[in-house]
Each structure stands twice: as structure tokens, then as C-alpha cells.
Design an enzyme around this catalytic site. Sequence first.
Site, PDB file in Angstrom:
ATOM      1  N   HIS A  64       0.828  -1.202   0.000  1.00  0.00           N
ATOM      2  CA  HIS A  64       0.000   0.000   0.000  1.00  0.00           C
ATOM      3  C   HIS A  64       0.868   1.259   0.000  1.00  0.00           C
ATOM      4  O   HIS A  64       1.632   1.493   0.933  1.00  0.00           O
ATOM      5  CB  HIS A  64      -0.900  -0.020   1.235  1.00  0.00           C
ATOM      6  CG  HIS A  64      -1.955   1.026   1.234  1.00  0.00           C
ATOM      7  ND1 HIS A  64      -2.373   1.660   2.378  1.00  0.00           N
ATOM      8  CD2 HIS A  64      -2.687   1.560   0.227  1.00  0.00           C
ATOM      9  CE1 HIS A  64      -3.325   2.531   2.086  1.00  0.00           C
ATOM     10  NE2 HIS A  64      -3.528   2.487   0.788  1.00  0.00           N
ATOM     11  N   HIS A 106      -0.785  10.868  -2.242  1.00  0.00           N
ATOM     12  CA  HIS A 106      -2.072  10.413  -1.719  1.00  0.00           C
ATOM     13  C   HIS A 106      -2.986  11.563  -1.354  1.00  0.00           C
ATOM     14  O   HIS A 106      -4.118  11.667  -1.849  1.00  0.00           O
ATOM     15  CB  HIS A 106      -1.876   9.519  -0.487  1.00  0.00           C
ATOM     16  CG  HIS A 106      -3.173   9.106   0.144  1.00  0.00           C
ATOM     17  ND1 HIS A 106      -3.769   9.832   1.157  1.00  0.00           N
ATOM     18  CD2 HIS A 106      -3.989   8.059  -0.108  1.00  0.00           C
ATOM     19  CE1 HIS A 106      -4.904   9.249   1.499  1.00  0.00           C
ATOM     20  NE2 HIS A 106      -5.061   8.165   0.760  1.00  0.00           N
TER      21      HIS A 106
END
Length: 302
Positions: A64, A106
Site C-alpha cells: 500500500h 495520496h
Amino acid sequence: MVRRALRIRRRWQLASGGLAFLVTATIASSALASGPEGRQQLATRGGSVVSIRAGHRTPFVIAHRGASRYAPENTLAAVDAAHRRGLVWVENDVQRTKDGRLIVMHDTTLNRTTNAAEVFPHRAPWRVRDFTAAEIARLDAGRWFGKRFAGVRVPTLTDYLRRLDHNHQGLLLELKVPEQYPGIEAQALSELRARGWLDHTHLRQRLVIQSFCVRCVKRVHKLMPQVRTGILGRPSIGKLRRYARFADEINPRMSQVSSRWARAVHRLRGPHGQRLEIYAWDVGADASVRAVRTRAVEGVID
């Protein structure tokens, strides 16, 4: 930083014998598939697009934001950290700068994972879309994570793809808040094509594009039907059949996965003729082999 380190250590303690085992199993299975064509040789069906986890009996682990427990998220350092641990797939997030460049980040703001507030103190709230690529390239994206990562930069998508190719890794690419970046689907595909990521090998074995935006996933499929796609979140069972026309994966939070819902997903086949798959994220302390298998997911994004 100390608080983050303690949180990471605590999470790994909770997951000992669980996610740590999953990673070990992934490393072991990947080690059997090394070679000049890439570290993960996947079985194919008549030359069609194949599953991320084809050939793996254990739940599959996707790093991730790269190996973000060991290096600053969404950086080349995190890609390399995943590579060193034998993780052959990574997930990242793509956004667009003010001058139209695609970068890997992100948050929609820069201040959590860079020193933007120090370098540009009068430009709050430091939105990604308000900065040029050259300005973002000046930022330190590693010092917040640890001193030894000081000087790590925010990568462009091109730099990120180049490093993945060097490491023979696959990419689960998330189009982040695409509603803020009109046309990012076509732009991302264009950049993937320019870097050789829409060739036969990458399309079959090394690329999935996902998003929370269902319309955007559908648009990617329309523009390039050969690309595997995924929808983030947990759509209702009633929507699954429609989504299976243009999505190969449904990727929810682990806590949202029930046995009934997973069975409904797995009853359907996606646009490439394979059973829909589930890759769960926000796994937390539930990341044991037994827990993942009980939830009937193919793998975890963690």
C-alpha cells in the site's frame, strides 16, 4: 514521528503470525517465479488478461503506497523497500499539478507528507493542484518519516513507472479524486503508453487502474478495454452486475466484507471473462491468514 513509530510497531505486534506470514508467503511464491521476463510469471488463459494473484494459494499482498511501513509513502524509496521484501505489486495514488504533470501523492494537500508549509508558508492549504511540478520537486517528502529519508522527493508518474520497470513490479494505480482533474483518465493512459505500460506484457500481468469514482473507472475501460480495472469501496449487491461490465475487481475496506457480499461478487465475471476479485484495504489487526481467508478475499492492500 515517535508516535507514528510506536503505532507501526504496535500494529506489527498485533499482526504477528498474520500479515507478516502473508508477506513471507508472498516472498516465497514470488521467489519461485524470478526470471528475465519479470519476477512474477503468471499463468495465462489463451493470452487473455490474468489475475493479479494467479498461481498463489495464499492471500496476496499488495504494498500500500509502496512499503509504507518502512519508507515514506508513495515515494521511490517505498517502491524499493517493497522490492527488497519480495513484494511484486505496489499500489499508488496519482494526481495532477497546476501545470498538468502527473505526480504520485495520496493527500490532495501537500503539508502532511512534505515540508510545503516551510517552503511555501503563505500558500495554505497547499493543494496539489495549486502547485507546479517544479515547485513540488523542491519539497522534501521523506524527512517527516525519518531523518535518513531527508531529501526524498515526490515522484512524477513517469519516474515511478521507470522504477517499477527496473524492479519488475506490478502497479495498482489509483486515480485520486479524478473529479478535480478532468481528463486525467486519458492523460494517465497516455503516460502509461509513452512509458511502455500498455504493451502486451504489462496489460496481462502488471497493471490495474482503480478509483472510488465509478464513472472514471468506466471511462478508463471505454478508452482502453484491455486494461484491468477496479472499483474502490463496497457497492451494494444490486449494483455489482452492472459494474462487472467494466470492472475486474471490487476493492473495499476489510471491515466492509461479509461472506454474503463476497459470494455475490465472486458469482460474477468481469469484462475479461474472469471471476471478479476482491482486494481489501485498511486491514489493521485483522490481517491473519485465517481472517483473510474467512472474508474470502483474494488479497490485501496493506
